[in-house]
Design a protein around this motif. Structure first.
Motif, PDB file in Angstrom:
ATOM      1  N   ALA A   1       0.820  -1.211   0.000  1.00 18.61           N
ATOM      2  CA  ALA A   1       0.000   0.000   0.000  1.00 18.61           C
ATOM      3  C   ALA A   1       0.855   1.261   0.000  1.00 18.61           C
ATOM      4  O   ALA A   1       0.520   2.252  -0.662  1.00 18.61           O
ATOM      5  N   MET A   2       1.954   1.247   0.729  1.00 21.01           N
ATOM      6  CA  MET A   2       2.822   2.420   0.772  1.00 21.01           C
ATOM      7  C   MET A   2       3.448   2.686  -0.598  1.00 21.01           C
ATOM      8  O   MET A   2       3.466   3.838  -1.079  1.00 21.01           O
ATOM      9  N   ILE A   3       3.968   1.651  -1.242  1.00 19.00           N
ATOM     10  CA  ILE A   3       4.579   1.813  -2.566  1.00 19.00           C
ATOM     11  C   ILE A   3       3.568   2.383  -3.559  1.00 19.00           C
ATOM     12  O   ILE A   3       3.872   3.306  -4.329  1.00 19.00           O
ATOM     13  N   GLU A   4       2.360   1.854  -3.532  1.00 19.99           N
ATOM     14  CA  GLU A   4       1.329   2.315  -4.462  1.00 19.99           C
ATOM     15  C   GLU A   4       0.927   3.758  -4.171  1.00 19.99           C
ATOM     16  O   GLU A   4       0.705   4.555  -5.093  1.00 19.99           O
ATOM     17  N   PHE A   5       0.850   4.114  -2.888  1.00 17.36           N
ATOM     18  CA  PHE A   5       0.474   5.481  -2.515  1.00 17.36           C
ATOM     19  C   PHE A   5       1.546   6.477  -2.961  1.00 17.36           C
ATOM     20  O   PHE A   5       1.238   7.535  -3.523  1.00 17.36           O
ATOM     21  N   VAL A   6       2.799   6.155  -2.708  1.00 23.29           N
ATOM     22  CA  VAL A   6       3.896   7.047  -3.084  1.00 23.29           C
ATOM     23  C   VAL A   6       3.934   7.255  -4.600  1.00 23.29           C
ATOM     24  O   VAL A   6       4.105   8.368  -5.086  1.00 23.29           O
ATOM     25  N   ALA A   7       3.754   6.166  -5.354  1.00 22.02           N
ATOM     26  CA  ALA A   7       3.765   6.272  -6.813  1.00 22.02           C
ATOM     27  C   ALA A   7       2.581   7.085  -7.320  1.00 22.02           C
ATOM     28  O   ALA A   7       2.725   7.953  -8.194  1.00 22.02           O
ATOM     29  N   ARG A   8       1.397   6.832  -6.775  1.00 24.18           N
ATOM     30  CA  ARG A   8       0.181   7.504  -7.223  1.00 24.18           C
ATOM     31  C   ARG A   8       0.231   9.007  -6.969  1.00 24.18           C
ATOM     32  O   ARG A   8      -0.246   9.809  -7.784  1.00 24.18           O
ATOM     33  N   ASN A   9       0.844   9.387  -5.860  1.00 22.06           N
ATOM     34  CA  ASN A   9       0.885  10.799  -5.487  1.00 22.06           C
ATOM     35  C   ASN A   9       2.221  11.474  -5.815  1.00 22.06           C
ATOM     36  O   ASN A   9       2.437  12.623  -5.432  1.00 22.06           O
ATOM     37  N   LYS A  10       3.088  10.720  -6.510  1.00 22.70           N
ATOM     38  CA  LYS A  10       4.371  11.260  -6.981  1.00 22.70           C
ATOM     39  C   LYS A  10       5.166  11.902  -5.833  1.00 22.70           C
ATOM     40  O   LYS A  10       5.678  13.032  -5.941  1.00 22.70           O
ATOM     41  N   ILE A  11       5.274  11.193  -4.727  1.00 26.28           N
ATOM     42  CA  ILE A  11       5.998  11.686  -3.560  1.00 26.28           C
ATOM     43  C   ILE A  11       7.475  11.332  -3.690  1.00 26.28           C
ATOM     44  O   ILE A  11       7.828  10.182  -3.960  1.00 26.28           O
ATOM     45  N   VAL A  12       8.328  12.313  -3.495  1.00 24.60           N
ATOM     46  CA  VAL A  12       9.781  12.106  -3.517  1.00 24.60           C
ATOM     47  C   VAL A  12      10.259  11.922  -2.082  1.00 24.60           C
ATOM     48  O   VAL A  12      10.109  12.819  -1.241  1.00 24.60           O
ATOM     49  N   LEU A  13      10.851  10.768  -1.793  1.00 27.92           N
ATOM     50  CA  LEU A  13      11.261  10.437  -0.443  1.00 27.92           C
ATOM     51  C   LEU A  13      12.742  10.655  -0.179  1.00 27.92           C
ATOM     52  O   LEU A  13      13.170  10.656   0.970  1.00 27.92           O
ATOM     53  N   ALA A  14      13.537  10.822  -1.250  1.00 24.28           N
ATOM     54  CA  ALA A  14      14.985  10.978  -1.091  1.00 24.28           C
ATOM     55  C   ALA A  14      15.471  12.154  -1.912  1.00 24.28           C
ATOM     56  O   ALA A  14      14.762  12.677  -2.782  1.00 24.28           O
ATOM     57  N   ASP A  15      16.698  12.584  -1.627  1.00 18.25           N
ATOM     58  CA  ASP A  15      17.305  13.646  -2.411  1.00 18.25           C
ATOM     59  C   ASP A  15      17.392  13.244  -3.859  1.00 18.25           C
ATOM     60  O   ASP A  15      17.742  12.100  -4.183  1.00 18.25           O
ATOM     61  N   GLU A  16      17.092  14.157  -4.750  1.00 19.77           N
ATOM     62  CA  GLU A  16      17.218  13.900  -6.181  1.00 19.77           C
ATOM     63  C   GLU A  16      18.555  14.433  -6.653  1.00 19.77           C
ATOM     64  O   GLU A  16      18.853  15.611  -6.543  1.00 19.77           O
ATOM     65  N   ASP A  17      19.390  13.536  -7.168  1.00 20.83           N
ATOM     66  CA  ASP A  17      20.723  13.929  -7.644  1.00 20.83           C
ATOM     67  C   ASP A  17      20.594  14.714  -8.951  1.00 20.83           C
ATOM     68  O   ASP A  17      19.714  14.480  -9.749  1.00 20.83           O
TER      69      ASP A  17
END
Length: 287
Positions: A271-287
């Protein structure tokens, strides 16, 4: 008393040396609508607070030094510093917020209905005391620390969040801070309703009634507790010890028992993976 314009949700949290994980935790909870983070720093020797300063805006973050231990002068009984921090947060900041959540850095409030915590709590109305059961995640087969966010790497959790095993079934709370009359880590009392609490679906019961199957729900808001992480990280956690458990031996015994119970019967929870993908949440620094 509540301020006339109070709104939103705040999180109060105690931290110590969480630099590896706190950035992901803060990014996620800001993305799901947390208005303010009240962070009690229990003597961190790493860059935990610097990470938070970099990710959160000044208006989103309050950091309070909270190191040391407090004991009753007559009995010498140790008073839980986390309970004192929660009481401090309510008394000093509660008037500004409609709700206040009390969780740890390894716990994530995952909306299952809606995109924010407040949307997920719609079924609870104005009730001032919501209890969410732990959904306990173990190692998910990781021997060493995997690359990437915790919330995306760990997908195997205890099959039964309402297990009767000691230390496995417990709750964290989201409350109306202006209604609280008594504070503990896992339960609050409120002015009008005493010890009565509600699940995310609007079912109301007593403190003891929370552990009955009827109370269980994760239809709207799920509390993910990433308890052990990898085997390597679990051992490191044991070595660090705890300010809230008297001896290292007792801590190790508790953690080993809890881990065995989690791993005894697991299911996959994406559920967490699907939620993060659906809402385009960035959890880490983007290089």
């Amino acid at each position: 008393m509540p301020h006339p314009d109070r709104h939103g949700i705040a999180i109060a949290i105690c931290v110590k040396d969480e630099a590896q994980y706190i950035g992901e935790w803060a990014r996620f909870h800001r993305a799901v609508g947390v208005r303010h983070f009240i962070v009690y720093d229990n003597g961190s020797k790493d860059v935990t607070c610097s990470v938070l300063d970099r990710i959160l805006h000044p208006g989103e973050l309050t950091v309070i030094p909270w190191a040391g231990q407090v004991s009753a002068s007559r009995s010498a009984q140790l008073i839980d510093g986390q309970v004192l921090a929660f009481a401090h947060a309510i008394l000093n900041f509660g008037a500004d917020y409609r709700r206040m959540a009390f969780i740890d850095a390894d716990e994530f409030l995952l909306p299952r209905n809606g995109a924010t915590i407040e949307q997920a709590l719609a079924e609870t109305g104005d009730f001032p005391n919501v209890s969410l059961p732990w959904h306990m995640f173990g190692s998910s087969g990781h021997k060493t620390k995997p690359f990437g966010p915790v919330a995306l790497n760990y997908t195997m959790r205890s099959a039964d969040p309402m297990s009767d095993e000691e230390h496995v079934t417990n709750f964290k709370c989201i409350v109306d801070p202006c209604e609280v009359t008594e504070v503990t880590i896992h339960q609050f009392k409120t002015r009008e309703f005493g010890e009565l609490t509600m699940n995310d679906a609007g079912y109301r019961t007593t403190r003891d009634g929370r552990k009955k199957p009827r109370f269980y729900s994760n239809a709207f808001l799920q509390l993910n507790h990433y308890y052990s992480k990898s085997v390597e990280e679990m051992r490191m956690k044991m070595e660090r010890g705890s300010n809230y458990i008297a001896s290292k031996e007792k801590l190790i015994e508790k953690m080993e028992k809890t881990t065995r119970t989690i791993e005894a019967s697991v299911i996959e929870d994406r559920a967490m993976i699907e939620f993060v993908a659906r809402n385009k949440i960035v959890l880490a620094d983007e290089d």
